[in-house]
Design a protein around this motif. Structure first.
Motif, PDB file in Angstrom:
ATOM      1  N   PHE A 139      -2.997  -5.818   9.397  1.00  0.00           N
ATOM      2  CA  PHE A 139      -3.956  -6.916   9.606  1.00  0.00           C
ATOM      3  C   PHE A 139      -5.456  -6.440  10.033  1.00  0.00           C
ATOM      4  N   LEU A 140      -5.379  -5.583  10.984  1.00  0.00           N
ATOM      5  CA  LEU A 140      -6.418  -5.305  11.897  1.00  0.00           C
ATOM      6  C   LEU A 140      -7.302  -4.549  10.943  1.00  0.00           C
ATOM      7  N   LEU A 141      -6.660  -3.483  10.385  1.00  0.00           N
ATOM      8  CA  LEU A 141      -7.247  -2.379   9.354  1.00  0.00           C
ATOM      9  C   LEU A 141      -7.728  -2.972   8.206  1.00  0.00           C
ATOM     10  N   PHE A 142      -7.109  -4.004   7.583  1.00  0.00           N
ATOM     11  CA  PHE A 142      -7.560  -4.817   6.468  1.00  0.00           C
ATOM     12  C   PHE A 142      -8.723  -5.586   6.890  1.00  0.00           C
ATOM     13  N   ALA A 143      -8.814  -6.149   7.998  1.00  0.00           N
ATOM     14  CA  ALA A 143      -9.928  -6.812   8.365  1.00  0.00           C
ATOM     15  C   ALA A 143     -11.167  -5.980   8.581  1.00  0.00           C
ATOM     16  N   TYR A 144     -11.049  -4.747   9.289  1.00  0.00           N
ATOM     17  CA  TYR A 144     -11.993  -3.904   9.407  1.00  0.00           C
ATOM     18  C   TYR A 144     -12.682  -3.385   7.930  1.00  0.00           C
ATOM     19  N   ALA A 145     -11.727  -3.247   6.906  1.00  0.00           N
ATOM     20  CA  ALA A 145     -12.005  -2.902   5.952  1.00  0.00           C
ATOM     21  C   ALA A 145     -12.943  -3.800   5.193  1.00  0.00           C
ATOM     22  N   ALA A 146     -12.370  -5.016   5.509  1.00  0.00           N
ATOM     23  CA  ALA A 146     -13.112  -6.339   4.880  1.00  0.00           C
ATOM     24  C   ALA A 146     -14.589  -6.462   5.120  1.00  0.00           C
ATOM     25  N   GLN A 147     -14.970  -5.708   6.202  1.00  0.00           N
ATOM     26  CA  GLN A 147     -16.572  -5.703   6.497  1.00  0.00           C
ATOM     27  C   GLN A 147     -17.437  -5.152   5.548  1.00  0.00           C
ATOM     28  N   THR A 148     -16.908  -4.064   4.740  1.00  0.00           N
ATOM     29  CA  THR A 148     -17.498  -3.284   3.732  1.00  0.00           C
ATOM     30  C   THR A 148     -17.192  -3.560   2.287  1.00  0.00           C
ATOM     31  N   LEU A 149     -15.540  -3.357   2.256  1.00  0.00           N
ATOM     32  CA  LEU A 149     -15.120  -3.605   0.960  1.00  0.00           C
ATOM     33  C   LEU A 149     -14.971  -4.747   0.173  1.00  0.00           C
ATOM     34  N   THR A 150     -15.131  -5.266  -1.069  1.00  0.00           N
ATOM     35  CA  THR A 150     -14.790  -6.191  -1.768  1.00  0.00           C
ATOM     36  C   THR A 150     -13.426  -6.697  -1.730  1.00  0.00           C
ATOM     37  N   ALA A 151     -13.291  -8.000  -2.053  1.00  0.00           N
ATOM     38  CA  ALA A 151     -11.846  -8.444  -2.054  1.00  0.00           C
ATOM     39  C   ALA A 151     -10.938  -7.927  -2.990  1.00  0.00           C
ATOM     40  N   SER A 152     -11.641  -7.488  -4.219  1.00  0.00           N
ATOM     41  CA  SER A 152     -11.093  -6.879  -5.386  1.00  0.00           C
ATOM     42  C   SER A 152     -10.353  -5.621  -5.153  1.00  0.00           C
ATOM     43  N   VAL A 153     -11.180  -4.890  -4.230  1.00  0.00           N
ATOM     44  CA  VAL A 153     -10.827  -3.518  -3.654  1.00  0.00           C
ATOM     45  C   VAL A 153      -9.675  -3.395  -2.856  1.00  0.00           C
ATOM     46  N   LEU A 154      -9.839  -4.398  -1.916  1.00  0.00           N
ATOM     47  CA  LEU A 154      -8.693  -4.695  -0.819  1.00  0.00           C
ATOM     48  C   LEU A 154      -7.548  -5.140  -1.612  1.00  0.00           C
ATOM     49  N   SER A 155      -7.641  -5.957  -2.336  1.00  0.00           N
ATOM     50  CA  SER A 155      -6.443  -6.504  -2.997  1.00  0.00           C
ATOM     51  C   SER A 155      -5.459  -5.499  -3.754  1.00  0.00           C
ATOM     52  N   VAL A 156      -6.339  -4.618  -4.403  1.00  0.00           N
ATOM     53  CA  VAL A 156      -5.903  -3.471  -5.002  1.00  0.00           C
ATOM     54  C   VAL A 156      -5.148  -2.336  -4.121  1.00  0.00           C
ATOM     55  N   LEU A 157      -5.941  -2.099  -3.320  1.00  0.00           N
ATOM     56  CA  LEU A 157      -5.417  -1.095  -2.394  1.00  0.00           C
ATOM     57  C   LEU A 157      -4.104  -1.477  -1.444  1.00  0.00           C
ATOM     58  N   ASN A 158      -3.947  -3.169  -1.486  1.00  0.00           N
ATOM     59  CA  ASN A 158      -2.886  -3.540  -0.763  1.00  0.00           C
ATOM     60  C   ASN A 158      -1.683  -3.452  -1.542  1.00  0.00           C
ATOM     61  N   ALA A 159      -1.929  -3.459  -3.147  1.00  0.00           N
ATOM     62  CA  ALA A 159      -0.683  -3.244  -3.772  1.00  0.00           C
ATOM     63  C   ALA A 159      -0.122  -1.932  -4.321  1.00  0.00           C
ATOM     64  N   THR A 160      -0.759  -1.036  -3.270  1.00  0.00           N
ATOM     65  CA  THR A 160      -0.282   0.375  -3.271  1.00  0.00           C
ATOM     66  C   THR A 160       0.852   0.747  -2.063  1.00  0.00           C
ATOM     67  N   ALA A 161       1.229  -0.397  -1.550  1.00  0.00           N
ATOM     68  CA  ALA A 161       2.123  -0.257  -0.471  1.00  0.00           C
ATOM     69  C   ALA A 161       3.442   0.152  -0.995  1.00  0.00           C
ATOM     70  N   PRO A 162       4.160  -0.228  -2.096  1.00  0.00           N
ATOM     71  CA  PRO A 162       5.235   0.272  -2.575  1.00  0.00           C
ATOM     72  C   PRO A 162       5.169   1.774  -2.737  1.00  0.00           C
ATOM     73  N   ILE A 163       4.152   2.331  -3.435  1.00  0.00           N
ATOM     74  CA  ILE A 163       3.883   3.654  -3.386  1.00  0.00           C
ATOM     75  C   ILE A 163       3.942   4.447  -2.291  1.00  0.00           C
ATOM     76  N   TRP A 164       3.251   3.838  -1.253  1.00  0.00           N
ATOM     77  CA  TRP A 164       3.406   4.574   0.127  1.00  0.00           C
ATOM     78  C   TRP A 164       4.976   4.487   0.601  1.00  0.00           C
ATOM     79  N   GLY A 165       5.587   3.269   0.363  1.00  0.00           N
ATOM     80  CA  GLY A 165       6.821   3.411   0.735  1.00  0.00           C
ATOM     81  C   GLY A 165       7.808   4.239   0.049  1.00  0.00           C
ATOM     82  N   ALA A 166       7.602   4.599  -1.069  1.00  0.00           N
ATOM     83  CA  ALA A 166       8.239   5.509  -1.978  1.00  0.00           C
ATOM     84  C   ALA A 166       7.897   7.323  -1.397  1.00  0.00           C
ATOM     85  N   LEU A 167       6.702   7.208  -1.043  1.00  0.00           N
ATOM     86  CA  LEU A 167       6.384   8.380  -0.564  1.00  0.00           C
ATOM     87  C   LEU A 167       6.794   8.921   0.830  1.00  0.00           C
ATOM     88  N   ILE A 168       7.075   7.958   1.576  1.00  0.00           N
ATOM     89  CA  ILE A 168       7.554   7.831   2.922  1.00  0.00           C
ATOM     90  C   ILE A 168       9.218   8.217   2.742  1.00  0.00           C
TER      91      ILE A 168
END
Length: 295
Positions: free
Chosen positions: A80-109
């Protein structure tokens, strides 16, 4: 899937997609820490009230407090803190797409840490996921803003935290989902509150900002958890994956409608490629939504 479940599914995607809109509205005034502290505090109070109303799901802090702290750190406080920090610069569109990569990171882990199998489908999904983010971010004017690359890294790290939380939850002792949500919100509040000293409130709080914080806590966290748990109870794990794919669609839509964020070819292509990559990594098939459940 029953009609009521479809309504809950799209409502949940719309709610979670709107969270990035509310972050963008309030973070400039409150700063990342105060905004997210308010979010988890309001969510904790709301879930406590619902727990009292439903008369179930005791926290059992004596046995679960360490678990709540670990889960709260990786699944709420830090991302939450990292997303909020990023929200100071990035658009909601970019943030939502980066959020959608969570399963990809989970698979990589899972592949690198837990030695889970890597086949051609998963490998292709990982490549597409990374490529989709590169397309979305690389062609977006936001990358020209000061601190944009740091913001992209923070948002990607937030999604990475969700991947860690997924594996931790799988390996940790079994605790009721509602109890996990409720307990982790209180521990997240305890962890985030001291960080507010590093990110002081920037200006007077307007009505719009106050509503954004309240919406983030009560609707985007508290109500969203209730919808999510009901979906899992009624339909199983598949809807959870579907929500992951739908959130960027709503995130892009809300950002365009309410914040007048520009949409270009890279937005649509990036979203499509990331969603395709995520579906390959998770093995999700849309046809699974329409299978008749055995009675």
């Amino acid at each position: 899937m029953q009609p009521a479940s479809f309504i809950r599914l799209f409502s949940l995607a719309a709610i979670w997609g709107s969270s990035f809109l509310f972050m963008r509205i309030a973070v400039g005034t409150l700063g990342p820490a105060a905004l997210m502290t308010g979010r988890v505090l309001f969510a904790a109070v709301f879930l406590a009230g619902m727990g009292w109303l439903l008369k179930k799901h005791q926290l059992d802090l004596k046995n679960n407090w360490k678990h709540f702290f670990i889960l709260g750190f990786f699944n709420s406080a830090l991302p939450f803190l990292l997303f909020a920090y990023a929200a100071q610069t990035l658009t909601a569109s970019v943030l939502s797409v980066l959020n959608a990569t969570a399963p990809i990171w989970g698979a990589l882990i899972g592949i690198l840490v837990f030695r889970q199998g890597l086949n051609l489908r998963i490998l292709l999904g990982l490549v597409l996921g990374i490529s989709g983010v590169a397309i979305l971010v690389g062609f977006d004017p936001v990358v020209l803003e000061p601190g944009a690359l740091v913001a992209v890294f923070c948002a990607a790290a937030a999604a990475f935290c969700y991947g860690i939380a997924t594996h931790y939850t799988r390996l940790a002792k079994t605790v009721a989902p509602y109890t996990n949500a409720h307990g982790s919100m209180w521990t997240s509040t305890l962890m985030l509150a001291p960080v507010m000293l590093l990110f002081p409130v920037q200006a007077d709080i307007s009505v719009n900002v106050a509503f954004a914080v309240l919406a983030l806590g009560v609707i985007c966290t508290g109500v969203a958890y209730l919808l999510y748990f009901r979906l899992v109870q009624d339909e199983g794990a598949t809807p959870a994956l579907t929500v992951t794919f739908l959130i960027p669609v709503f995130g892009v839509f809300w950002g365009h409608v309410f914040l007048d964020e520009a949409l270009g070819w890279h937005t649509f292509v990036g979203v499509a490629v990331v969603i395709t990559g995520t579906s390959l990594v998770t093995g999700f098939k849309p046809s699974a939504l329409f299978r008749v459940k055995a009675s």
